[in-house]
Each structure stands twice: as C-alpha cells, then as structure tokens.
Enzyme design. Structure first.
Site, PDB file in Angstrom:
ATOM      1  N   TYR A   1       5.306  -3.504   6.871  1.00 29.21           N
ATOM      2  CA  TYR A   1       4.462  -2.921   5.825  1.00 29.21           C
ATOM      3  C   TYR A   1       4.325  -1.420   6.033  1.00 29.21           C
ATOM      4  O   TYR A   1       3.985  -0.964   7.119  1.00 29.21           O
ATOM      5  CB  TYR A   1       3.096  -3.585   5.898  1.00 29.21           C
ATOM      6  N   SER A   2       4.584  -0.654   4.983  1.00 35.06           N
ATOM      7  CA  SER A   2       4.462   0.803   5.062  1.00 35.06           C
ATOM      8  C   SER A   2       3.998   1.356   3.726  1.00 35.06           C
ATOM      9  O   SER A   2       4.674   1.207   2.706  1.00 35.06           O
ATOM     10  CB  SER A   2       5.797   1.451   5.450  1.00 35.06           C
ATOM     11  N   ASN A   3       2.836   1.994   3.725  1.00 31.04           N
ATOM     12  CA  ASN A   3       2.327   2.611   2.511  1.00 31.04           C
ATOM     13  C   ASN A   3       3.242   3.713   1.988  1.00 31.04           C
ATOM     14  O   ASN A   3       3.238   4.028   0.794  1.00 31.04           O
ATOM     15  CB  ASN A   3       0.928   3.175   2.779  1.00 31.04           C
TER      16      ASN A   3
ATOM     17  N   GLY B   1      -6.145  -5.961  -0.672  1.00 33.36           N
ATOM     18  CA  GLY B   1      -6.306  -4.555  -0.361  1.00 33.36           C
ATOM     19  C   GLY B   1      -7.408  -4.310   0.645  1.00 33.36           C
ATOM     20  O   GLY B   1      -8.446  -4.972   0.612  1.00 33.36           O
TER      21      GLY B   1
ATOM     22  N   SER C   1      -4.769  -1.858  -1.652  1.00 31.18           N
ATOM     23  CA  SER C   1      -3.336  -2.116  -1.792  1.00 31.18           C
ATOM     24  C   SER C   1      -2.958  -3.059  -2.916  1.00 31.18           C
ATOM     25  O   SER C   1      -1.764  -3.255  -3.172  1.00 31.18           O
ATOM     26  CB  SER C   1      -2.774  -2.644  -0.468  1.00 31.18           C
TER      27      SER C   1
END
Length: 366
Positions: A176-178, A317, A81
């Site tokens: 949090y959201s990819n 990440g 990330s």
C-alpha cells in the site's frame, strides 16, 4: 489513511440510536450492541446498513469527548482513503472513454515525473503494485499538532516520496502506497485538463447521488454540516483534530462523507451505475493483499471475506480523528461505519481495529 497495519494484524458517554427504516429487532439490537461495544475504544460510532431496499442508521457514544452530546445520525466524517476508490473510478471512466490505457506506462501521461515511470503502469498504480515509496511514512504525520494546519501541494508529497528508493520492482509484489494515488490524481488532471476535485464531483459524487460527500477546497479545514468531533493523540495528549488541513491526503484521502453515502457509493459502483461492465470487471481483478487472511486488492477496491460466507467489496479510510470501513456485496447489502478516532488513541490499537472490523462483519452478516 494509514496502511491498516494495526487494524489488520488480522485498522461514561451517551449511547444512542436512530432509525431511518425498521429492520428485524434482533438484527438491529445485535448491531447496536456492536456499536455500543466500540464506545470506550472510540468516543463515538456511526453506522448505516442497507439491505432489501431498506436502510437503517445507528449511532453510539457522544459527539464530543467529555460531554453528553448526541451523535448526529449519519453525520459527516473525514473519509480518508475511501477517496482512492473515487479516484480509481474516474481513471477507469477515462479508460472506457479511450483516453487512458490501463497497461500503458505512467510515463506516457506524466512524462519525466516518476522515477522509473516507463516501467510502471497505470494499473500498477491503482493496484499498489508499483513499488513506489509511500510519502506518508516520511511526512511526520505522527506529530499531528505540527502538521494539522499545514497545506501541501501534490508535487511536495511526491518530492517526499521520491527522495527514497523504490521498495521493489514494479509488479513483483503488493504494498500500500498513498503515492500511487497522488499520481493517479495528477493523471486525471493531465488527461482531462480539469482539477481532480471537479472530476470526482461531477463524474462520481453527483452521478451516484451522494448529497453529503464533498471535496474540501484549499484552505477548508472544517467539516460542513452535522458531524461528531474527531480526536487524535499528540505528544501524549488526546486533542480535538476535527479541524485540520487534509491536503496531505489529496487524491488519496481528502474527501468528507457520511457512512450512508459511503455505503451508497459502494452500492452504485457494484450495481454498474458508475462504470461500464468491462471497466468494473478490471476493477475487480485482484491480487493478494497480505493485511489479513483472505484480503485481496483490485483497482482501488478491497475484496474482504465475511464470516457468514461470501465477501464484500469496499475500501476504508484512516485519517487523524476518524476511521471508516465498509462496502457492498453482490447480493444487495451495503454497510458504512465510522468511529471518531484512530485505533490506539484511547486503548489498544489492535483490539480497537479488530473491533471495528468485527462490527462491519456483523452488520453484513446479521
């Protein structure tokens, strides 16, 4: 590339060290102790620390589980990330060029793609306040053996996310959201007419002088150059997952880098070499990120308090085989740290995650 939940309940091997530049012996010894302490929870640990114009790189553990293989100094790892910060920088460069408006709805740039897109702004995507569901929660990533060689197109990832309802109304909270950063990557492609990988490479990687950072091409499952092996737990067994297809991360998590390059990137960003002052200021406008006490999130950037006072700005990440943490301070310090498994692969997940965070804190504060 996980949400850092485990890490932020607050995310008989060979040990060794190599030094790029000498630092005070007591500080170096303290950091080496922190890295050595990570071995057991993780097969290997790598760190790069810069201050006062001097850089030192240290390693601990073994590059290969069950063998005594020296860890490559500043070896390449999957950066997970941390990719989000690179993507956010490109979006903000486009803002500076007048091609994107931060507070415009994503519907303006990706019409008809995002459910409720007329009420979700570009800023909310970059800040994880959109409310969009996180596709990685539904992808089945816990079964790494099944998915490690699976290639995903970005629109497949969005289809997984959009099969689920929104978590909350846009702008009402942080989560949090990819999914947000897959959309940010598509936004970059729509506005520039070029692949996001190309834009990140030309606008960020080359501009920051990162010689060991790259975006794996489609089908590239390996890690080029010197690198330790990465490990994950699958079906009750620990497996070598160094080779995998990172396409499920895409603009949210596909990059490969080194601890040293990640520290250099953070330094270049805070020093104003990647963004004009106005856009860097926007990036540093934060909201509460309830992952740990005092943590806040800007636009692709965490603000993390330090035990010695002040804070650092960075990301981190988590991706199968590797966890990375670090960032930079306004007074010139920069840290990059990597371990070769996710917390919980070899021991207690919360303890392992906290040990990594403590090592980063010690690197900044020594």
């Amino acid at each position: 590339m996980r949400k850092l939940v485990a890490a932020l309940t607050v995310a008989g091997l060979l040990g060794g060290t190599a030094t790029v530049a000498e630092a005070k012996p007591s500080g170096k010894a303290a950091l080496q102790e922190q890295l050595d302490a990570l071995v057991g929870q993780f097969p290997a640990a790598l760190a790069s620390v810069s201050r006062g114009g001097r850089t030192e790189s240290l390693v601990a553990g073994s590059a290969r589980l069950g063998s005594r293989v020296p860890v490559p100094v500043d070896g390449r790892v999957r950066a997970g990330s941390n990719t989000k910060t690179f993507t956010a920088v490109v979006v903000l460069q486009l803002v500076a060029e007048g091609k994107v408006a931060l507070d415009a709805p994503i519907e303006r740039y990706l019409p008809g793609l995002v459910p409720g897109g007329s009420a979700i702004t570009v800023r909310q995507l970059l800040q994880h306040t959109s409310g969009l569901p996180n596709y990685t929660e539904y992808l089945g990533l816990e079964d790494v053996a099944k998915l490690r060689h699976r290639y995903f197109e970005p629109h497949e990832l969005l289809a997984v996310a959009f099969a689920h309802p929104a978590k909350f109304a846009p702008g009402t909270k942080w989560e949090y959201s990819n999914t947000n950063y897959v959309l940010a990557g598509l936004l970059v492609q729509r506005v520039t007419g070029r692949p996001v990988a190309e834009e990140i490479t030309s606008r960020v990687i080359r501009k920051a002088g990162l010689r060991n950072t790259y975006w794996p091409a489609a089908g590239d499952e390996g890690i080029r150059g010197p690198h330790p092996q990465g490990y994950a737990r699958s079906g009750g067994e620990v497996v070598d997952v160094t080779e995998l297809d990172p396409s499920w991360g895409w603009a949210a998590g596909q990059l490969i880098s080194t601890p040293g390059d990640l520290a250099r990137f953070s330094r270049a960003l805070l020093d104003g070499r990647l963004l004009p002052a106005a856009q860097l200021a926007e990036m540093r406008k934060t909201v509460d990120a309830p992952l740990a006490p005092g943590w806040r999130y800007g636009l692709g950037l965490f603000r993390v308090p330090l035990s010695c006072g002040g804070e650092f700005w960075g990301h981190g990440g988590d991706i199968h085989g590797f966890e990375t943490r670090g960032g930079a301070t306004d007074d010139g310090r920069a840290v990059g740290l990597a371990v070769t498994a996710l917390p919980g692969t070899f021991g207690d997940g919360d303890q392992g995650a906290q040990a990594v965070l403590s090592a980063v804190d010690a690197a900044f504060c020594r």
